[in-house]
Design an enzyme around this catalytic site. Structure first.
Site, mmCIF file in Angstrom:
data_model
loop_
_atom_site.group_PDB
_atom_site.id
_atom_site.type_symbol
_atom_site.label_atom_id
_atom_site.label_comp_id
_atom_site.label_asym_id
_atom_site.label_seq_id
_atom_site.Cartn_x
_atom_site.Cartn_y
_atom_site.Cartn_z
ATOM 1 N N MET A 18 0.835 -1.210 0.000
ATOM 2 C CA MET A 18 0.000 0.000 0.000
ATOM 3 C C MET A 18 0.869 1.260 0.000
ATOM 4 S SD MET A 18 -2.672 0.992 3.060
ATOM 5 C CE MET A 18 -1.546 1.766 4.212
ATOM 6 N N SER A 47 3.612 -6.634 2.106
ATOM 7 C CA SER A 47 2.443 -6.145 2.803
ATOM 8 C C SER A 47 1.172 -6.649 2.106
ATOM 9 C CB SER A 47 2.526 -4.618 2.898
ATOM 10 O OG SER A 47 1.718 -4.161 3.951
ATOM 11 N N GLN A 48 0.226 -5.782 1.721
ATOM 12 C CA GLN A 48 -1.006 -6.312 1.127
ATOM 13 C C GLN A 48 -0.721 -7.124 -0.141
ATOM 14 O OE1 GLN A 48 -3.471 -2.803 0.510
ATOM 15 N NE2 GLN A 48 -2.581 -2.337 -1.481
ATOM 16 N N HIS A 66 7.722 -2.622 10.129
ATOM 17 C CA HIS A 66 7.122 -3.095 8.881
ATOM 18 C C HIS A 66 8.071 -2.991 7.679
ATOM 19 C CE1 HIS A 66 3.644 -4.395 6.678
ATOM 20 N NE2 HIS A 66 3.627 -3.336 5.892
ATOM 21 N N ASP A 92 6.350 -4.424 14.216
ATOM 22 C CA ASP A 92 5.542 -3.778 13.185
ATOM 23 C C ASP A 92 4.595 -2.745 13.805
ATOM 24 O OD1 ASP A 92 3.862 -3.259 10.924
ATOM 25 O OD2 ASP A 92 4.496 -5.190 10.113
#
Ligand code: NAG
Ligand code: NAG
Length: 298
Positions: free
Chosen positions: A33, A107-108, A281, A225
């Site tokens: 993202m 991530s996503q 993250h 994270d």
């Protein structure tokens, strides 16, 4: 004399090509993202590091949309199912991926590439590596990445308004993996993406068969994270229903125990790998990536 040299060079050439074809698979990358396929500071630098480590490797860093700006915006404002469809189409039509490929999702991009594995088995994905992917979704979007957070701030407002409101769910990417543990029934009923790929609505045996075709499924969790709530989602865990404090692990879930997605079988076959990094993250060093991912799974 010269003919012999030509012949020997041909043999050497053929042999090196055969060895190469045998050991190196191309790679597909899907960004997270607020990022894009081609940002020189993120996916771009990972791509060049891999190309340096594995000379000759073909890397396709997916662009969703027709340019970098669209690709970034689509990571917030395009329906996840449509993004997965577009990724499948790009992978299917890429001639260099036809014999199979490895995949790295950030991530996503991690859960989106899992959806690609479950929905689009051809060409075959071999190893799937998820970096901080949210396989049980998120319940919170604590901060926005990048310098320009305007789109992300808008998305946060809409999530607060209600992730399961029809048009928000339909339009906002993060709403489609929004998992409200206080409203599990609503999540199962209205989530158009995550609930579907996690077999919450009904069991699609094709998803299970396809996911089990992976050689390895690697999940990297970032122990400090500050972007993902709960962090457990990066290893397929989540909050116990009805509250947002205590969590369960993948192995404790019904999804696993009843082997609804094949994860239990994959685990007994040694195909699941749970890696962790003591950082925030997507923070890892080149050395970590080389030693733990590139040398082992690419
Ligand atoms: C490819 O790898 C397999 C297993 O390591 C080996 O048996 C085979 O000879 C290799 N083929 C080529 C063309 O290098
Ligand atoms: C199961 O998933 C496959 C692959 O995406 C899809 O073609 C099929 O329609 C799905 N079946 C059901 C019952 O949803």
């Amino acid at each position: 004399m010269s003919l012999a040299i030509v012949f020997i060079s041909f043999l050497l050439y053929a042999e090196s090509n055969a060895a190469f074809a045998n050991t190196t698979y191309p790679l597909v990358i899907w960004h997270g993202m607020g990022d894009s396929c081609c940002n020189p500071l993120s996916m771009g630098s990972i791509k060049s590091l891999i190309e340096k480590q594995i000379p000759g490797i073909y890397v396709n860093s997916l662009m969703i949309g027709s340019n970098v700006v669209a690709d970034t915006l689509n990571g917030f404002l395009m329906n996840a199912n449509e993004q997965v469809d577009e990724a499948c189409e790009k992978i299917r039509s890429d001639k260099q991926l036809q014999n199979g490929y490895n995949a790295m999702g950030f991530s996503q991009g991690g859960q989106f590439l899992r959806a690609v594995a479950q929905r689009c088995p051809n060409p075959p994905m071999r190893n799937l590596i998820s970096f901080g992917g949210q396989h049980q979704g998120v319940y919170g979007l604590p901060r926005c990445p990048g310098d320009d957070t305007s789109v992300c701030d808008y998305v946060r407002k809409l999530l607060n308004l209600g992730a399961y409101i029809g048009w928000v769910q339909d339009k906002i990417t993060q709403a489609e993996y929004w998992h409200d543990p206080l409203n599990e029934a609503e999540y199962k009923k209205y989530s158009v993406f995550l609930a579907d790929i996690n077999q919450e609505v009904s069991i699609n045996s094709t998803y299970k068969q396809n996911l089990m075709k992976l050689k390895n499924f690697v999940m990297v969790k970032f122990l400090k994270d500050t972007m993902v709530e709960p962090k457990d989602s990066e290893w397929f865990g989540f909050y116990h229903p009805g509250q947002a404090k205590t969590t369960f692990t993948l192995q404790e879930s019904d999804l696993y125990k009843e082997d609804k997605l094949g994860l239990k079988s994959m685990d007994s076959d040694g195909k699941l790998h749970f890696l962790s990094i003591d950082g925030d993250h997507l923070r890892f060093s080149d050395e970590w990536l080389i030693e733990n991912i590139i040398q082992k799974f690419l």
